[in-house]
Every structure is written in C-alpha cells, then in structure tokens.
Design an enzyme around this catalytic site. Structure first.
Site, PDB file in Angstrom:
ATOM      1  N   CYS A  87       0.837  -1.205   0.000  1.00  0.00           N
ATOM      2  CA  CYS A  87       0.000   0.000   0.000  1.00  0.00           C
ATOM      3  C   CYS A  87       0.874   1.258   0.000  1.00  0.00           C
ATOM      4  O   CYS A  87       1.550   1.521  -0.967  1.00  0.00           O
ATOM      5  CB  CYS A  87      -0.978  -0.059   1.174  1.00  0.00           C
ATOM      6  SG  CYS A  87      -2.357   1.067   0.984  1.00  0.00           S
ATOM      7  N   HIS A 204      -3.416  -5.729   1.182  1.00  0.00           N
ATOM      8  CA  HIS A 204      -2.720  -5.901   2.464  1.00  0.00           C
ATOM      9  C   HIS A 204      -2.655  -7.364   2.892  1.00  0.00           C
ATOM     10  O   HIS A 204      -3.565  -7.840   3.582  1.00  0.00           O
ATOM     11  CB  HIS A 204      -3.472  -5.122   3.555  1.00  0.00           C
ATOM     12  CG  HIS A 204      -3.344  -3.640   3.440  1.00  0.00           C
ATOM     13  ND1 HIS A 204      -2.341  -2.939   4.072  1.00  0.00           N
ATOM     14  CD2 HIS A 204      -4.081  -2.725   2.776  1.00  0.00           C
ATOM     15  CE1 HIS A 204      -2.466  -1.644   3.809  1.00  0.00           C
ATOM     16  NE2 HIS A 204      -3.510  -1.486   3.016  1.00  0.00           N
ATOM     17  N   GLU A 206      -0.939  -8.602   5.212  1.00  0.00           N
ATOM     18  CA  GLU A 206      -0.855  -8.689   6.684  1.00  0.00           C
ATOM     19  C   GLU A 206      -2.229  -8.629   7.329  1.00  0.00           C
ATOM     20  O   GLU A 206      -2.380  -8.990   8.492  1.00  0.00           O
ATOM     21  CB  GLU A 206       0.071  -7.587   7.224  1.00  0.00           C
ATOM     22  CG  GLU A 206      -0.531  -6.183   7.329  1.00  0.00           C
ATOM     23  CD  GLU A 206      -0.604  -5.437   5.999  1.00  0.00           C
ATOM     24  OE1 GLU A 206      -0.344  -6.043   4.943  1.00  0.00           O
ATOM     25  OE2 GLU A 206      -0.936  -4.227   6.032  1.00  0.00           O
TER      26      GLU A 206
END
Lengths: 232, 87
Positions: A87, A204, A206
């Site tokens: 990002c 993302h 994560e």
C-alpha cells in the site's frame, strides 16, 4: 532463522499489523526499523508497511522516500535481497524510483476499503514462489490513491518482463473492469522490479493472515519469502 | 542576495486522466454552466527564495521540481519567478 525488518515512518499505520502477522501469527523473527536507521545488515527481508507516511502531503510516499533508511533499502534491494512495499509502502517504492509507475487518486474518488481477489501472474518471485500458478487469492485493499498509472510503452515492458505480479480479478479469477477497485491500468494490483526481489502491492497481505478476520491467503506471501530465504 | 517570489504550477500530463477534474466539470455543468467542456485540477506551490540571480533561482527550483515538487511520470511543472523589490 530469517529476520524481517518492518520500517516505521512517521505516519505508518500498518506497521503493527505487519509485525503482528510476522511475529505473532507466523512466529518469525521480526523487528521494527525506525526510518532514521541506516543499518539493515541484520535483516533478510524488509517490509515497507502501509499508512500515511508524512500525512500523504504533496503526493503519497513523496516525502518518505527521502528518509535516511530509504538509501539503505535501495542498496539492500540492489544486493538481490527481498523487499516488499504494501500500500503506502508500494507508493514509496514507486516515488523512489525503485519500482516504475506512479499513483493517481482512485477513479471513484473514494477511499476504497474492501476484500479483493487477485490472480498471480508471476510465481517465480521470492514473495510468490510457494503459490500455485492460477491460484486466486482473497486479500483486502484500503486506499484512496491506488490507481496505478504507467505509460503505454513502460506497460509493455512490464508485461514482457513478467513484472506484473498481481492483478485484480473476480472470485473465479477473471480480470474484468468490474473487479478493478481503483481504475489501475491493466487491473494491476502488484508489480516487481526486473530481477523480482522487490515487490509492491496495494492489497494488504498482513490483514489476511487469520481466519478470525476473514481469511489467511496473505500468509502465502510471507510464507513464500520465508521459504525462499531458507532455501538459499 | 536578492529576494524572489516563485510560483510553481504542477499539472497532470495531458495524457493522464484526472478523475477529480472530471467530477468538478460535471458539478459545474449541473450548476448550469453548460459552457464548461473540461476541467483539470493541479497544484500551485509558492516559494520565497533568496538568490543571486533569476537564472540561478530557476535552476534551483527546476531541480526541486524534479526531485520532490512534481512527479514527472504523471505531472508537468512550470515556474514563474518575480523579484521582490525592497520597500
């Protein structure tokens, strides 16, 4: 054991998410790296997390690229070591010229926060080597300026050099305009440098490492690079 | 040292789509300004600079634009310099 470094800029806000995924969920060795640090010799992989570094002032990532740590990231990458920008981390890599292209406001002009599906276009990078070709990953995006732009002739060289790593698609893996959350050229969600060791992606991983928050496909990215480092 | 006032205009390149400009354009049309056929939105950056000459200031600001103020992948910039005369 491979050691991950998560870079923290003023305004990063996914740094803890990355740390949590790597350290607590996957039980990898992981440390934060403040953006004024310059020594990355302890690390095997660098993660540039998402957020709003320097408030996104001027352009996303444009000020963070001049942080002292970024020169070290550049030489870390030039040694062939794996670097992933997620990002805002992707935006910083693009602003610093480590990856090509630029970012524009989403064509909807809205901040988009939702699950997306991705096709894997290149499974030979350190971050995708454990993923089966043709697999569709479900990973969320959250950004206001994720509209990837690159001039036509550079797009052709991205395509011919297999530098497109992820493209937005629907659940069935079909890349249609309706599955593009931001207007990115060619439905691009992630790219790599010519040698493949530096990856930038808007979604993302994560945030998709635990079933309790909706999915675990993001783990594949980190597990890939972990086994890639271990196999060296 | 002279004092200069510098305006830097940063605009998206003509080839780059400007969704913000497009939205403003249709808002103007909706307000009844049918004569507006397109809108492009850019940035205006104002700098106060000290320097020996206009040429040197221009050289420095061009470097600033290439390094930070503009992203030349998607943006063009133009520089307007005026010397400030002390009262």
């Amino acid at each position: 054991m491979p050691k991950f470094g998560v870079i923290v800029f003023p305004g990063s806000n996914c740094d803890y998410d990355c740390y949590n995924a790597l350290k607590n969920i996957l039980s990898y060795d992981c440390e934060y790296v403040w953006h004024e640090e310059q020594d990355l010799t302890d690390f095997d992989c660098v993660v540039i997390p998402g957020g709003f570094s320097y408030g996104d002032y001027l352009r996303t990532g444009s000020i963070a690229r001049f942080s002292p740590v970024m020169e070290s990231v550049r030489s870390f990458a030039e040694k062939g070591k794996p670097v992933i920008g997620i990002c805002n981390g992707f935006q910083i890599l693009v602003e610093s010229g480590i990856l090509p292209g630029a970012f524009l406001k989403n064509n909807s002009l809205k901040f988009v926060c939702k699950w997306t599906h991705l096709t894997i276009e290149n499974t030979s990078t350190p971050f995708t080597c454990s993923i089966k070709p043709g697999e569709v990953l479900k990973i969320p995006v959250a950004h206001g300026e994720g509209n990837f732009f690159i001039e036509d002739h550079s797009l052709e060289s991205l395509i011919s050099g297999s530098q497109i790593v992820f493209r937005y698609c629907n659940e069935n893996g079909e890349s249609a305009p309706s599955s593009n959350p931001n207007g990115s050229v060619h439905n691009i969600a992630g790219i790599c440098n010519p040698s493949g060791n530096v990856i930038g992606m808007m979604p993302h991983p994560e945030r998709s490492c635990e079933d309790i928050i909706g999915g675990t496909d993001g783990r594949l990215i980190f597990e890939s690079v972990f086994s890639w480092i271990e196999s060296r | 040292m002279n004092k200069y006032f510098v305006k830097v205009e940063v605009k998206l390149k003509p080839l780059v789509l400007d969704p913000q400009g497009k939205a403003v354009s249709s808002a103007l049309n909706n307000l009844g300004y049918d004569e507006v056929t397109s809108t492009r939105i850019g940035k205006l950056i104002e700098l106060n600079i000290e320097g020996d000459s206009e040429e040197k200031v221009k050289e420095a600001v061009t470097e600033m634009c290439n390094k930070l103020l503009a992203n030349t992948v998607i943006e063009d910039f133009s520089i307007h310099i005026t010397e400030e005369i002390n009262a």
